[in-house]
Motif scaffolding. Structure first.
Motif, PDB file in Angstrom:
ATOM      1  N   SER A  52      44.998  31.755 -42.774  1.00  0.00           N
ATOM      2  CA  SER A  52      45.755  32.420 -43.615  1.00  0.00           C
ATOM      3  C   SER A  52      46.058  31.545 -44.861  1.00  0.00           C
TER       4      SER A  52
ATOM      5  N   SER B 203      48.401  35.770 -47.372  1.00  0.00           N
ATOM      6  CA  SER B 203      48.408  34.511 -46.579  1.00  0.00           C
ATOM      7  C   SER B 203      49.875  34.280 -46.125  1.00  0.00           C
TER       8      SER B 203
ATOM      9  N   VAL C  10      44.041  40.171 -41.716  1.00  0.00           N
ATOM     10  CA  VAL C  10      43.614  39.278 -42.979  1.00  0.00           C
ATOM     11  C   VAL C  10      42.262  39.361 -43.402  1.00  0.00           C
TER      12      VAL C  10
ATOM     13  N   GLY D  53      50.271  35.989 -42.872  1.00  0.00           N
ATOM     14  CA  GLY D  53      49.837  35.268 -41.831  1.00  0.00           C
ATOM     15  C   GLY D  53      50.394  34.051 -41.440  1.00  0.00           C
TER      16      GLY D  53
ATOM     17  N   THR E  91      51.824  33.595 -37.368  1.00  0.00           N
ATOM     18  CA  THR E  91      51.590  32.447 -36.657  1.00  0.00           C
ATOM     19  C   THR E  91      52.674  31.584 -36.369  1.00  0.00           C
TER      20      THR E  91
END
Length: 408
Positions: free
Chosen positions: A98, A182, A37, A185, A189
């Protein structure tokens, strides 16, 4: 009456090899995600600079938002980890990181950019302190010098993020690119976060207390050693931050390369760091920690001098690669040594100093670029790498008592 046999869920006992292996994989995923990221953001800095119309000094001030947000969060993250656990803090910060990476391309002034970078920097600083704390505890539990492997995952993620940024720079806008980061990410996660939350952290090991001696003097000496390693981490992280935010701009602006080649410059730096960290355990076992610091700092200094002052693109790229390999293991070794001398408190101090260098380096480079030139400003990276090598050499006796954790 029929027997009711309820199948038990196949849980992993904390502290077992299987448990520690799963925990290592989960933590490695978050290290890689962080690098991915962050690199995706930095390779689009030239485009966002043009979009906002900011000068080098104004961009440096905007990047100071990352520094300010990160440093403030770092001072609080240790307390949050002690209260809620480093695993929970890691997952929450990954979500925030993110989400916030999609904000910079929505700005159209240096002031607005600086404000959104406060949020991005807060998430970035928080996740780095949180997963480094978790990693140090895991290193102690495994009793193996594997800290470089976690930072190798960060570098690998950064290399992939920068490489992807170079590929899409020609046909995706910064808004489209960073929004995609984004989404990626959040997906990673969502997949890795539950596993990390289920796995209990190994009990941190405290450094042995001095017996029948002078505990106050020992504590003062230990703190001095921790600060020494923190300064080494600061010097090397300064170079990482400078390369992340200004390496691509140097290639594009001073050497007139295309955006794709400029992005490849940081990708090469990250690739060399990845190679250095993947071989970090072998280097530590063969050379020892002091030689890794001294030799790595010297090699990094030579590479950055070439990368900053070379008149051709290919020579600059070669210099960036040399610098990346040299600087690779200085930061993880400094963090691990600080933890060996002072436990979690040592890790917190050295990590904060180290990441302060990474976050404060880019705006410093921006001001120096306006006062002198960007190539001259990048020479400061070589100076600090040489400084780290000199500190490691001159303090080799005072800091040489922390044992290596060999494979069990």
């Amino acid at each position: 009456m029929p027997l009711i046999n309820k199948p038990r869920s196949h849980s992993v006992v904390p502290g077992t090899t299987d448990h520690l292996t799963r925990l290592r994989i989960a933590l490695t995923t978050f290290f890689a995600l962080d690098g991915f990221v962050f690199a995706g953001w930095v390779v689009r800095i030239p485009a966002i600079k043009q979009q906002t119309g900011a000068s080098a000094s104004a961009l440096g001030l905007a990047l100071l938002g990352v520094s300010a947000g990160g440093v403030v969060t770092m001072t609080l993250t240790g307390r949050l980890c002690r209260r809620y656990g480093s695993h929970r803090v890691t997952v929450v910060c990954a979500v925030l990181l993110s989400l916030s990476v999609a904000l910079p391309p929505l700005t159209h002034s240096a002031l607005a950019l600086g404000l959104v970078l406060l949020a991005f920097g807060a998430a970035y600083g928080g996740i780095n302190v949180a997963f480094n704390s978790a990693a140090v505890d895991l290193v102690a539990a495994l009793r193996r010098p594997i800290m470089p492997s976690f930072h190798a995952a960060f570098s690998l993620g950064a290399m992939l993020g920068a490489g992807l940024g170079g590929l899409v720079a020609g046909f995706l806008t910064p808004t489209e690119h960073l929004f995609g980061l984004s989404v990626i990410g959040l997906l990673v996660t969502a997949l890795a976060g539950p596993a990390l939350l289920r796995l209990h952290a190994p009990k941190p090991t405290e450094p042995s207390k001095p017996s029948n001696g002078a505990p106050r003097r020992a504590a003062t000496t230990s703190r001095r050693i921790v600060i020494t390693f923190g300064v080494i981490a600061l010097c090397t992280a300064y170079g990482e931050g400078a390369m992340a935010d200004w390496g691509a701009l140097h290639l594009e602006q001073d050497l007139r390369t295309s955006p794709g080649v400029a992005a490849a410059g940081y990708s090469l730096f990250a690739l060399a760091m990845t190679a250095g960290r993947l071989s970090g355990t072998v280097q530590l076992m063969r050379l020892g920690q002091t030689r890794v610091i001294v030799c790595g700092g010297a090699v990094s200094a030579a590479g950055m001098l070439l990368g900053a002052l070379a008149p051709t693109t290919w020579a600059a790229l070669l210099g960036f690669g040399i610098a990346g390999f040299g600087i690779a293991n200085l930061f993880p070794v400094a963090i691990e040594r600080a933890g060996a001398h002072a436990g979690p408190d040592g890790v917190a101090i050295a990590s904060t100093l180290g990441y302060s260098g990474m976050l404060l380096g880019p705006p410093t480079i921006g001001f120096m670029a306006d006062w002198f030139s960007l190539p001259t400003a990048l020479v400061s990276v070589a100076v600090l790498s040489a400084t780290a090598a000199a500190i490691g050499f001159t303090t080799r006796r005072a800091t040489g008592h922390a044992p290596l954790r060999h494979a069990a």
